[in-house]
Design a protein around this motif. Sequence first.
Motif, PDB file in Angstrom:
ATOM      1  N   UNK A 116       0.791  -1.219   0.000  1.00 15.72           N
ATOM      2  CA  UNK A 116       0.000   0.000   0.000  1.00 15.72           C
ATOM      3  C   UNK A 116       0.823   1.268   0.000  1.00 15.72           C
TER       4      UNK A 116
ATOM      5  N   UNK B  74       0.812  -6.913  -9.205  1.00 19.87           N
ATOM      6  CA  UNK B  74      -0.359  -7.768  -9.401  1.00 19.87           C
ATOM      7  C   UNK B  74       0.065  -9.152  -9.868  1.00 19.87           C
TER       8      UNK B  74
ATOM      9  N   UNK C  87      -5.022 -15.398 -10.643  1.00 16.41           N
ATOM     10  CA  UNK C  87      -6.126 -14.728  -9.941  1.00 16.41           C
ATOM     11  C   UNK C  87      -7.459 -15.417 -10.205  1.00 16.41           C
TER      12      UNK C  87
ATOM     13  N   UNK D  52       5.463 -13.464  -3.470  1.00 14.94           N
ATOM     14  CA  UNK D  52       4.060 -13.045  -3.511  1.00 14.94           C
ATOM     15  C   UNK D  52       3.177 -14.211  -3.947  1.00 14.94           C
TER      16      UNK D  52
ATOM     17  N   UNK E 133       2.867 -16.848  -1.242  1.00 20.52           N
ATOM     18  CA  UNK E 133       1.959 -16.515  -0.147  1.00 20.52           C
ATOM     19  C   UNK E 133       0.513 -16.856  -0.526  1.00 20.52           C
ATOM     20  N   UNK E 134       0.165 -16.508  -1.752  1.00 26.58           N
ATOM     21  CA  UNK E 134      -1.153 -16.852  -2.285  1.00 26.58           C
ATOM     22  C   UNK E 134      -1.403 -18.348  -2.197  1.00 26.58           C
TER      23      UNK E 134
ATOM     24  N   UNK F 243      -8.815  -8.300  -8.930  1.00 22.64           N
ATOM     25  CA  UNK F 243      -7.493  -7.918  -8.436  1.00 22.64           C
ATOM     26  C   UNK F 243      -7.160  -8.703  -7.173  1.00 22.64           C
ATOM     27  N   UNK F 244      -5.894  -8.770  -6.887  1.00 23.51           N
ATOM     28  CA  UNK F 244      -5.456  -9.494  -5.701  1.00 23.51           C
ATOM     29  C   UNK F 244      -4.358  -8.729  -4.987  1.00 23.51           C
ATOM     30  N   UNK F 245      -4.273  -8.959  -3.696  1.00 22.65           N
ATOM     31  CA  UNK F 245      -3.194  -8.357  -2.926  1.00 22.65           C
ATOM     32  C   UNK F 245      -2.153  -9.423  -2.652  1.00 22.65           C
ATOM     33  N   UNK F 246      -1.020  -9.348  -3.330  1.00 20.70           N
ATOM     34  CA  UNK F 246      -0.020 -10.388  -3.146  1.00 20.70           C
ATOM     35  C   UNK F 246       0.464 -10.482  -1.700  1.00 20.70           C
ATOM     36  N   UNK F 247       0.350  -9.373  -0.957  1.00 19.73           N
ATOM     37  CA  UNK F 247       0.882  -9.355   0.406  1.00 19.73           C
ATOM     38  C   UNK F 247       0.093 -10.255   1.345  1.00 19.73           C
TER      39      UNK F 247
ATOM     40  N   UNK G 197      -5.477 -11.750  -0.504  1.00 22.31           N
ATOM     41  CA  UNK G 197      -6.881 -11.417  -0.729  1.00 22.31           C
ATOM     42  C   UNK G 197      -7.178 -11.337  -2.230  1.00 22.31           C
ATOM     43  N   UNK G 198      -8.396 -11.726  -2.592  1.00 21.68           N
ATOM     44  CA  UNK G 198      -8.842 -11.513  -3.969  1.00 21.68           C
ATOM     45  C   UNK G 198     -10.166 -10.776  -3.957  1.00 21.68           C
TER      46      UNK G 198
ATOM     47  N   UNK H 234      -8.139   5.825  -3.037  1.00 28.86           N
ATOM     48  CA  UNK H 234      -8.080   4.909  -1.888  1.00 28.86           C
ATOM     49  C   UNK H 234      -8.061   5.682  -0.560  1.00 28.86           C
TER      50      UNK H 234
ATOM     51  N   UNK I  39      -4.252  -0.205   4.966  1.00 23.67           N
ATOM     52  CA  UNK I  39      -4.390   0.730   3.850  1.00 23.67           C
ATOM     53  C   UNK I  39      -4.373  -0.007   2.512  1.00 23.67           C
ATOM     54  N   UNK I  40      -3.614  -1.098   2.446  1.00 28.35           N
ATOM     55  CA  UNK I  40      -3.532  -1.823   1.166  1.00 28.35           C
ATOM     56  C   UNK I  40      -4.881  -2.391   0.740  1.00 28.35           C
TER      57      UNK I  40
ATOM     58  N   UNK J  88      -6.329   0.291  -1.266  1.00 29.05           N
ATOM     59  CA  UNK J  88      -5.627   0.355  -2.556  1.00 29.05           C
ATOM     60  C   UNK J  88      -6.189  -0.701  -3.496  1.00 29.05           C
ATOM     61  N   UNK J  89      -6.460  -1.856  -2.930  1.00 32.42           N
ATOM     62  CA  UNK J  89      -7.010  -2.959  -3.707  1.00 32.42           C
ATOM     63  C   UNK J  89      -8.383  -2.577  -4.269  1.00 32.42           C
TER      64      UNK J  89
ATOM     65  N   UNK K 174      -9.485   0.458  -4.873  1.00 35.50           N
ATOM     66  CA  UNK K 174      -9.292   1.451  -5.942  1.00 35.50           C
ATOM     67  C   UNK K 174      -8.836   0.751  -7.222  1.00 35.50           C
ATOM     68  N   UNK K 175      -7.897  -0.187  -7.073  1.00 28.89           N
ATOM     69  CA  UNK K 175      -7.427  -0.956  -8.233  1.00 28.89           C
ATOM     70  C   UNK K 175      -8.583  -1.702  -8.900  1.00 28.89           C
TER      71      UNK K 175
END
Lengths: 224, 137
Positions: A114, A122, A128, A204, A207-208, B32-36, B39-40, B91, B105-106, B109-110, B112-113
Amino acid sequence: MNHCTSCQKALEGSWLVCADCGAVQSDSTIDFFQALGHERRFGIDTAALEREFHRLSRRLHPDRFARASAEEQQNSLAATALLNDAWRTLRDPVSRLEYLLKLEGHAVGEEHAGKGKSAERQPPSDLLEEVFELNVQLEELRMSQKMGEAADGAVVKDLAATGVRFESMLQAVDDALAAESAKWDTGAAEARTEAATRMIQLLDRRRYLQNLVRDVHETLGAAA
Amino acid sequence: MAYSDKVVDHYNNPRNVGTLDKSSEEVGTGLVGAPECGDVMRLQIRVNPETQVIEEAKFKTFGCGSAIASSSLATEWVKGKTIAEAMEIKNTDIVKELALPPVKIHCSVLAEDAIRAAIGDWKKKNGVAETVAVAAN
């Protein structure tokens, strides 16, 4: 190169203790590789590192400093804590990877999320799609479990197969990580930057996949 | 860490959960996904071709409470807006509205993406060129 705070000789091996005069160092800024006296690299002989960890543990153990000065006792405690953190982090290939990448100034993991646009990080869209579909399947199965319905055998079988597929994807990621980290260990600066970028992407993806494999096992475990 | 009341509200009563027909010309889909955190998020919009107003928005998110709340709020906000207006959603607006803590916060961002991805998909389907951001001053 660091020098012993007591005898001023250059420290060899672990920077936590002087091999020459035996003084425990009070420098809390040293990194985990320096703590274990290991070159900063991904490839590690863990058995040898474990032996060194045990040797240093005994060497730094607070019991040995029971009658030493308060300062020395404090140093022994702090050094032991750092040594334990170092071993815990470096023994596991994935946490070692993340740690070393962070040490090299790369943004890794959730706490860095973030801060920039995530768009360039991505994951590939095919992954995805699969992740999304799998989550839908998992949710359906959990719902039917909640309603007390017997799990649909076909759905369970489907899910188990998906789990196996994701596990092999996880294995592929680990193999790729091993290959990239070997490149980093032997490469020059430019090759290192490239390898690091690849590794961050792989982590990344990992982790997914790992979360998914865990979710599949949890849900299937509940269905059994 | 405690979630804000607004996050809890969106989490317990998510708005606009669901699916729109992906193959429809009027529908834009953003996945979209958050690699951290893994989450999808899928956000879909149905756009009126005449007015370019987003008439319907649906989402489906697999992730933490903040991610669900962010996407739920995003669908509420884009509804009734034109494509151009929806692109303005930042975001940081979501962070403010939901009082998200820094570690979450991410999630915003997700969201918004996801809005941008959905709009991008709709534009691609309808042959609308990506609008180039024009500097205001």
